[in-house]
Design a protein around this motif. Structure first.
Motif, PDB file in Angstrom:
ATOM      1  N   THR A  72       1.070  -0.963   0.309  1.00  0.00           N
ATOM      2  CA  THR A  72       0.291   0.044   0.188  1.00  0.00           C
ATOM      3  C   THR A  72       1.213   1.138  -0.396  1.00  0.00           C
ATOM      4  O   THR A  72       0.206   2.434  -0.445  1.00  0.00           O
ATOM      5  N   ILE A  73       2.516   1.282   0.971  1.00  0.00           N
ATOM      6  CA  ILE A  73       2.731   2.143   0.544  1.00  0.00           C
ATOM      7  C   ILE A  73       3.174   2.395  -0.961  1.00  0.00           C
ATOM      8  O   ILE A  73       3.397   3.575  -0.854  1.00  0.00           O
ATOM      9  N   ARG A  74       3.951   1.653  -0.838  1.00  0.00           N
ATOM     10  CA  ARG A  74       4.789   2.055  -2.376  1.00  0.00           C
ATOM     11  C   ARG A  74       3.288   2.616  -3.846  1.00  0.00           C
ATOM     12  O   ARG A  74       3.808   2.955  -4.217  1.00  0.00           O
ATOM     13  N   ARG A  75       2.309   1.673  -3.730  1.00  0.00           N
ATOM     14  CA  ARG A  75       1.401   2.085  -4.058  1.00  0.00           C
ATOM     15  C   ARG A  75       1.108   3.747  -4.090  1.00  0.00           C
ATOM     16  O   ARG A  75       0.812   4.482  -4.957  1.00  0.00           O
ATOM     17  N   ARG A  76       1.054   3.799  -2.667  1.00  0.00           N
ATOM     18  CA  ARG A  76       0.482   5.397  -2.391  1.00  0.00           C
ATOM     19  C   ARG A  76       2.013   6.590  -2.942  1.00  0.00           C
ATOM     20  O   ARG A  76       1.378   8.129  -3.617  1.00  0.00           O
ATOM     21  N   ILE A  77       2.612   5.965  -2.818  1.00  0.00           N
ATOM     22  CA  ILE A  77       4.503   6.356  -3.463  1.00  0.00           C
ATOM     23  C   ILE A  77       3.995   6.668  -4.947  1.00  0.00           C
ATOM     24  O   ILE A  77       4.033   8.148  -5.298  1.00  0.00           O
ATOM     25  N   ALA A  78       3.717   5.968  -5.588  1.00  0.00           N
ATOM     26  CA  ALA A  78       3.263   5.474  -7.616  1.00  0.00           C
ATOM     27  C   ALA A  78       2.871   6.891  -7.146  1.00  0.00           C
ATOM     28  O   ALA A  78       2.420   7.494  -8.985  1.00  0.00           O
ATOM     29  N   GLU A  79       1.297   6.480  -7.255  1.00  0.00           N
ATOM     30  CA  GLU A  79      -0.081   7.735  -7.188  1.00  0.00           C
ATOM     31  C   GLU A  79       0.231   9.093  -7.032  1.00  0.00           C
ATOM     32  O   GLU A  79       0.230   9.685  -8.427  1.00  0.00           O
ATOM     33  N   LEU A  80       0.917   9.556  -5.821  1.00  0.00           N
ATOM     34  CA  LEU A  80       1.615  11.008  -5.371  1.00  0.00           C
ATOM     35  C   LEU A  80       3.243  11.503  -6.956  1.00  0.00           C
ATOM     36  O   LEU A  80       2.181  12.408  -7.405  1.00  0.00           O
ATOM     37  N   ASP A  81       3.344   9.791  -6.729  1.00  0.00           N
ATOM     38  CA  ASP A  81       4.425  10.652  -8.153  1.00  0.00           C
ATOM     39  C   ASP A  81       3.838  11.035  -9.575  1.00  0.00           C
ATOM     40  O   ASP A  81       4.086  12.527  -9.874  1.00  0.00           O
ATOM     41  N   SER A  82       2.708  10.056  -9.632  1.00  0.00           N
ATOM     42  CA  SER A  82       1.906  10.566 -11.014  1.00  0.00           C
ATOM     43  C   SER A  82       0.958  11.859 -10.939  1.00  0.00           C
ATOM     44  O   SER A  82       1.255  12.658 -11.979  1.00  0.00           O
ATOM     45  N   GLN A  83       0.861  12.399  -9.858  1.00  0.00           N
ATOM     46  CA  GLN A  83       0.052  13.702  -9.926  1.00  0.00           C
ATOM     47  C   GLN A  83       1.076  14.483  -9.344  1.00  0.00           C
ATOM     48  O   GLN A  83       0.807  15.317 -10.150  1.00  0.00           O
ATOM     49  N   VAL A  84       2.330  14.349  -8.572  1.00  0.00           N
ATOM     50  CA  VAL A  84       2.834  15.665  -9.128  1.00  0.00           C
ATOM     51  C   VAL A  84       3.513  15.841 -10.306  1.00  0.00           C
ATOM     52  O   VAL A  84       3.753  17.158 -10.790  1.00  0.00           O
ATOM     53  N   ARG A  85       3.354  14.947 -11.423  1.00  0.00           N
ATOM     54  CA  ARG A  85       4.104  14.984 -12.573  1.00  0.00           C
ATOM     55  C   ARG A  85       2.817  16.088 -13.039  1.00  0.00           C
ATOM     56  O   ARG A  85       3.115  17.029 -14.285  1.00  0.00           O
ATOM     57  N   THR A  86       1.746  15.427 -13.110  1.00  0.00           N
ATOM     58  CA  THR A  86       0.226  16.386 -13.704  1.00  0.00           C
ATOM     59  C   THR A  86       0.513  17.945 -13.437  1.00  0.00           C
ATOM     60  O   THR A  86       0.665  19.007 -14.103  1.00  0.00           O
ATOM     61  N   ILE A  87       0.639  18.104 -12.276  1.00  0.00           N
ATOM     62  CA  ILE A  87      -0.057  19.574 -11.012  1.00  0.00           C
ATOM     63  C   ILE A  87       1.396  19.696 -12.014  1.00  0.00           C
ATOM     64  O   ILE A  87       1.328  21.221 -12.532  1.00  0.00           O
ATOM     65  N   HIS A  88       2.652  19.629 -11.891  1.00  0.00           N
ATOM     66  CA  HIS A  88       3.704  20.096 -12.916  1.00  0.00           C
ATOM     67  C   HIS A  88       3.489  21.200 -14.232  1.00  0.00           C
ATOM     68  O   HIS A  88       4.072  22.093 -14.895  1.00  0.00           O
ATOM     69  N   ALA A  89       2.686  20.002 -15.232  1.00  0.00           N
ATOM     70  CA  ALA A  89       2.529  20.726 -16.117  1.00  0.00           C
ATOM     71  C   ALA A  89       1.116  21.475 -16.288  1.00  0.00           C
ATOM     72  O   ALA A  89       1.163  22.442 -16.871  1.00  0.00           O
ATOM     73  N   VAL A  90       0.752  21.539 -15.029  1.00  0.00           N
ATOM     74  CA  VAL A  90      -0.840  22.972 -15.493  1.00  0.00           C
ATOM     75  C   VAL A  90       0.460  24.123 -14.478  1.00  0.00           C
ATOM     76  O   VAL A  90      -0.305  24.606 -15.488  1.00  0.00           O
TER      77      VAL A  90
END
Ligand SMILES: Cc1cc2nc3c(=O)[nH]c(=O)nc-3n(C[C@H](O)[C@H](O)[C@H](O)COP(=O)(O)OP(=O)(O)OC[C@H]3O[C@@H](n4cnc5c(N)ncnc54)[C@H](O)[C@@H]3O)c2cc1C
Length: 393
Positions: free
Chosen positions: A275-293
């Motif tokens: 669960t920790i790995r999954r949360r880190i991976a999901e957050l990582d992709s969210q941060v990249r999206t935020i970077h683009a916006v």
């Protein structure tokens, strides 16, 4: 100079080298231990003074007013290198919020007076928008400003005013007219906190920090020359300022915050926990999206355009991702995130605390982080703005 002509690797190396030589360990430590929404005034002003000497205080300002003249990519590199080095953030109320509206709506005299003092940190600002009966419905504000010759006389109160206890200036929305639509009688004033009749009462947050206040006005006389824009037209100025407030730079800080949590999870041998790995991976992709916006929003500001509703999108994504990272930090810290560690954080290492240093700040950051989806206009209000202006609903 165009982006193609700039050696971005050399620029990054220059910024990184300068930060290594000029960011004092005590400011790095202040940032590491900070749990409030804003870093304390003494630290953010100390860092501002160092940046000022280098000419790097206000990368988002036009060069004619003391900005750096950097392009979007350079600004992002600077922000990410500051986050990576652990530099304290500067207070946004002056440099990022009131400065752009002074540039846009101010007279030449106002620009000439306020902007250099803002850069120098001589004027430290707070934001007088919210009132006890006017938060999301900001146009309901009632702080009364009666005309008396070449002054306004203010009576009423502002609430949740961050850093009002340390600020020497406030930008403030007042009501100069009670007839017509509520938005029409609002005026935008720049005032000095030392003006007789102003009193400041602290409000202590759930994490035990003193960030915000209630401010009372009792027959406070403010010169009409301190008005920004026309009388009764303050709503337009106020809305523009909010777009700049919401268009904060999130990505660089989020990347660092996620890296910190990942390091803490590794130290706690939790990286193989699914669960920790999954949360880190999901957050990582969210941060990249935020970077683009964020690139889109900051590019608009860099080109002199107001950010518009995209700043609402960025605020929602940036603050909700930040809260998820803070939640993960608490889960990773486990028992060491217990709220009583607040005392240990305050007292340093003399309390017999044996947990990891990262856990000391986890709970307080989690509590204070709840505020991020409320201030600057709550995220529900941002969703309303997007529904109206982007989706046309
Ligand atoms: C840490 C922090 C610092 C702050 N600093 C400042 C500052 O320096 N200066 C300043 O002026 N203000 C400041 N504020 C105040 C902030 O702007 C207000 O808290 C915010 O605008 C919400 O207003 P309110 O608290 O009155 O809540 P309310 O407006 O009463 O809202 C309560 C709840 O109802 C929801 N809601 C309200 N209306 C709607 C709607 N139309 N549709 C859907 N949901 C709705 C809101 O989202 C919220 O969840 C700060 C707040 C915080 C938490």
């Amino acid at each position: 100079m165009s982006e193609a002509q700039i050696d971005l690797n050399a620029f990054r190396a220059e910024v990184r080298g300068w930060l290594a030589d000029n960011l004092p360990p005590e400011l790095r430590q202040a940032h590491k231990r900070a749990t409030s929404v804003f870093v304390e005034k003494e630290y953010n002003l100390a860092w501002q003074a160092i940046l000022l000497r280098k000419g790097w205080v206000a990368p988002h300002w036009p060069a004619e007013h003391g900005g750096t003249g950097w392009n979007e990519t350079q600004r992002y590199i600077f922000a990410s290198e500051c986050a990576r080095a652990g530099a304290p953030s500067l207070a946004p109320m002056g440099l990022k919020m009131v400065a752009p509206v002074i540039m846009k709506y101010g007279s030449d005299a106002q620009k000439g007076y306020y902007l250099p003092k803002l850069l120098a940190g001589e004027h430290y600002w707070c934001q007088g928008y919210s009132e006890p009966q006017a938060g999301s419905d900001l146009a309901a504000l009632q702080l009364r400003a009666d005309s008396d010759g070449d002054h306004y006389v203010l009576n009423g109160s502002k609430i949740w005013t961050t850093h009002a206890h340390v600020a020497n200036h406030m930008f403030c929305l007042v009501r100069t007219d009670r007839d017509g639509r509520p938005q029409e009688g609002i005026t935008f004033l720049l005032l000095e906190m030392a003006t007789p009749g102003i009193s400041v009462k602290p409000i202590i947050s759930i994490a035990g920090d003193h960030d915000f206040n209630q401010v009372f006005f009792d027959n406070v006389r403010v010169p009409k020359a301190n008005r920004l824009g026309d009388e009764g037209k303050g709503w337009t100025v106020a809305k523009t300022l909010l777009e700049y407030e919401r268009a904060a730079a999130y990505a660089a800080g989020l990347i660092e915050a996620l890296a910190e949590v990942r390091a803490a999870a590794k130290d706690a041998e939790l990286l193989n926990e699914p669960t920790i790995r999954r949360r880190i991976a999901e957050l990582d992709s969210q941060v990249r999206t935020i970077h683009a916006v964020e690139d889109m929003v900051l590019a608009a500001i860099g080109e002199g355009r107001d950010p518009g509703p995209a700043s609402s999108m960025l605020k929602v994504q940036g603050t909700e991702c930040q809260q998820k990272i803070q939640e993960l930090a608490v889960d990773v810290a486990g028992i060491y995130a217990a709220p009583y560690q607040y005392e240990a954080r305050q007292a340093g290492s003399n309390t017999g605390y044996v947990g990891p240093e990262s856990a000391l700040t986890a709970t307080a950051r989690y509590f204070n982080g709840r505020a991020a989806s409320i201030y600057g206009g709550s995220n529900e209000i941002q969703r309303n703005i997007m529904a109206k202006l982007v989706l046309g609903l």
